[in-house]
Design a protein around this motif. Structure first.
Motif, PDB file in Angstrom:
ATOM      1  N   SER A   9       0.828  -1.207   0.000  1.00  0.00           N
ATOM      2  CA  SER A   9       0.000   0.000   0.000  1.00  0.00           C
ATOM      3  C   SER A   9       0.858   1.252   0.000  1.00  0.00           C
ATOM      4  O   SER A   9       0.567   2.219  -0.705  1.00  0.00           O
ATOM      5  CB  SER A   9      -0.930   0.016   1.218  1.00  0.00           C
ATOM      6  N   ALA A  10       1.909   1.250   0.797  1.00  0.00           N
ATOM      7  CA  ALA A  10       2.810   2.400   0.843  1.00  0.00           C
ATOM      8  C   ALA A  10       3.471   2.613  -0.513  1.00  0.00           C
ATOM      9  O   ALA A  10       3.626   3.753  -0.971  1.00  0.00           O
ATOM     10  CB  ALA A  10       3.857   2.210   1.931  1.00  0.00           C
ATOM     11  N   LEU A  11       3.853   1.541  -1.151  1.00  0.00           N
ATOM     12  CA  LEU A  11       4.456   1.634  -2.478  1.00  0.00           C
ATOM     13  C   LEU A  11       3.473   2.233  -3.472  1.00  0.00           C
ATOM     14  O   LEU A  11       3.824   3.131  -4.226  1.00  0.00           O
ATOM     15  CB  LEU A  11       4.915   0.259  -2.965  1.00  0.00           C
ATOM     16  N   ALA A  12       2.260   1.733  -3.465  1.00  0.00           N
ATOM     17  CA  ALA A  12       1.258   2.230  -4.404  1.00  0.00           C
ATOM     18  C   ALA A  12       1.016   3.721  -4.199  1.00  0.00           C
ATOM     19  O   ALA A  12       0.929   4.489  -5.157  1.00  0.00           O
ATOM     20  CB  ALA A  12      -0.039   1.450  -4.256  1.00  0.00           C
ATOM     21  N   LEU A  13       0.915   4.149  -2.961  1.00  0.00           N
ATOM     22  CA  LEU A  13       0.715   5.562  -2.669  1.00  0.00           C
ATOM     23  C   LEU A  13       1.911   6.378  -3.138  1.00  0.00           C
ATOM     24  O   LEU A  13       1.756   7.420  -3.770  1.00  0.00           O
ATOM     25  CB  LEU A  13       0.492   5.773  -1.170  1.00  0.00           C
ATOM     26  N   GLY A  32      10.376   6.083  -9.831  1.00  0.00           N
ATOM     27  CA  GLY A  32      10.031   4.667  -9.721  1.00  0.00           C
ATOM     28  C   GLY A  32      11.183   3.834  -9.193  1.00  0.00           C
ATOM     29  O   GLY A  32      10.991   2.959  -8.341  1.00  0.00           O
ATOM     30  N   GLU A  33      12.384   4.116  -9.679  1.00  0.00           N
ATOM     31  CA  GLU A  33      13.556   3.370  -9.217  1.00  0.00           C
ATOM     32  C   GLU A  33      13.852   3.646  -7.745  1.00  0.00           C
ATOM     33  O   GLU A  33      14.205   2.733  -6.999  1.00  0.00           O
ATOM     34  CB  GLU A  33      14.772   3.712 -10.078  1.00  0.00           C
ATOM     35  N   GLN A  34      13.713   4.892  -7.338  1.00  0.00           N
ATOM     36  CA  GLN A  34      13.945   5.228  -5.935  1.00  0.00           C
ATOM     37  C   GLN A  34      12.946   4.504  -5.029  1.00  0.00           C
ATOM     38  O   GLN A  34      13.326   3.948  -3.991  1.00  0.00           O
ATOM     39  CB  GLN A  34      13.858   6.737  -5.717  1.00  0.00           C
ATOM     40  N   ASN A  35      11.675   4.500  -5.442  1.00  0.00           N
ATOM     41  CA  ASN A  35      10.668   3.794  -4.650  1.00  0.00           C
ATOM     42  C   ASN A  35      10.940   2.300  -4.609  1.00  0.00           C
ATOM     43  O   ASN A  35      10.790   1.660  -3.560  1.00  0.00           O
ATOM     44  CB  ASN A  35       9.259   4.066  -5.195  1.00  0.00           C
ATOM     45  N   ALA A  36      11.352   1.739  -5.737  1.00  0.00           N
ATOM     46  CA  ALA A  36      11.644   0.311  -5.783  1.00  0.00           C
ATOM     47  C   ALA A  36      12.823  -0.036  -4.875  1.00  0.00           C
ATOM     48  O   ALA A  36      12.812  -1.076  -4.204  1.00  0.00           O
ATOM     49  CB  ALA A  36      11.930  -0.128  -7.221  1.00  0.00           C
ATOM     50  N   GLU A  37      13.813   0.842  -4.829  1.00  0.00           N
ATOM     51  CA  GLU A  37      14.959   0.601  -3.945  1.00  0.00           C
ATOM     52  C   GLU A  37      14.538   0.620  -2.482  1.00  0.00           C
ATOM     53  O   GLU A  37      14.974  -0.218  -1.686  1.00  0.00           O
ATOM     54  CB  GLU A  37      16.045   1.652  -4.196  1.00  0.00           C
ATOM     55  N   ALA A  64       7.412  -3.967  -7.068  1.00  0.00           N
ATOM     56  CA  ALA A  64       7.894  -2.584  -7.052  1.00  0.00           C
ATOM     57  C   ALA A  64       8.631  -2.252  -8.342  1.00  0.00           C
ATOM     58  O   ALA A  64       8.467  -1.162  -8.902  1.00  0.00           O
ATOM     59  CB  ALA A  64       8.798  -2.356  -5.841  1.00  0.00           C
ATOM     60  N   GLU A  65       9.425  -3.185  -8.829  1.00  0.00           N
ATOM     61  CA  GLU A  65      10.145  -2.965 -10.081  1.00  0.00           C
ATOM     62  C   GLU A  65       9.190  -2.902 -11.272  1.00  0.00           C
ATOM     63  O   GLU A  65       9.383  -2.103 -12.189  1.00  0.00           O
ATOM     64  CB  GLU A  65      11.202  -4.051 -10.275  1.00  0.00           C
ATOM     65  N   ASP A  66       8.142  -3.718 -11.243  1.00  0.00           N
ATOM     66  CA  ASP A  66       7.132  -3.670 -12.306  1.00  0.00           C
ATOM     67  C   ASP A  66       6.428  -2.318 -12.321  1.00  0.00           C
ATOM     68  O   ASP A  66       6.164  -1.747 -13.381  1.00  0.00           O
ATOM     69  CB  ASP A  66       6.108  -4.796 -12.139  1.00  0.00           C
ATOM     70  N   LYS A  67       6.114  -1.794 -11.140  1.00  0.00           N
ATOM     71  CA  LYS A  67       5.462  -0.489 -11.066  1.00  0.00           C
ATOM     72  C   LYS A  67       6.408   0.608 -11.533  1.00  0.00           C
ATOM     73  O   LYS A  67       5.967   1.567 -12.178  1.00  0.00           O
ATOM     74  CB  LYS A  67       4.967  -0.225  -9.650  1.00  0.00           C
TER      75      LYS A  67
END
Length: 89
Positions: A9-13, A32-37, A64-67
């Motif tokens: 959920s945090a990732l999606a937000l 996106g890369e920062q969030n995935a990391e 996360a990488e897909d997003k």
């Protein structure tokens, strides 16, 4: 499992907010890369703490990488629509 849901959920937000930052592909890709990391680090910490299995941590990281990839594609499409790209596709 609750931590996995909260993490997703945090990732999606975070990705939704990042998607509003601007139309440029590079900006979307970077966000996106920062969030995935961040998600990967959190998943590894939960795995190390015994709260996620290796497979669960991998699944969270993969999602996360897909997003992040999807965000980059959105940025690219926005750049193309605005005529701000040199990509011939």
């Amino acid at each position: 499992m609750k931590k996995l849901i909260a993490l997703s959920s945090a990732l999606a937000l975070g990705l939704t907010v990042a998607a509003c930052d601007g139309p440029q592909e590079n900006a979307m890709e970077d966000a996106g890369e920062q969030n995935a990391e961040v998600v990967n680090e959190q998943a590894e910490a939960l795995e190390d703490a015994g709260q996620l299995t290796d497979d669960q941590a991998d699944a969270v990281t993969d999602a996360a990488e897909d997003k992040a990839d999807a965000m980059e594609e959105v940025g690219e499409a926005q750049d193309q629509a605005a005529g701000n790209t040199t990509d011939p596709t």
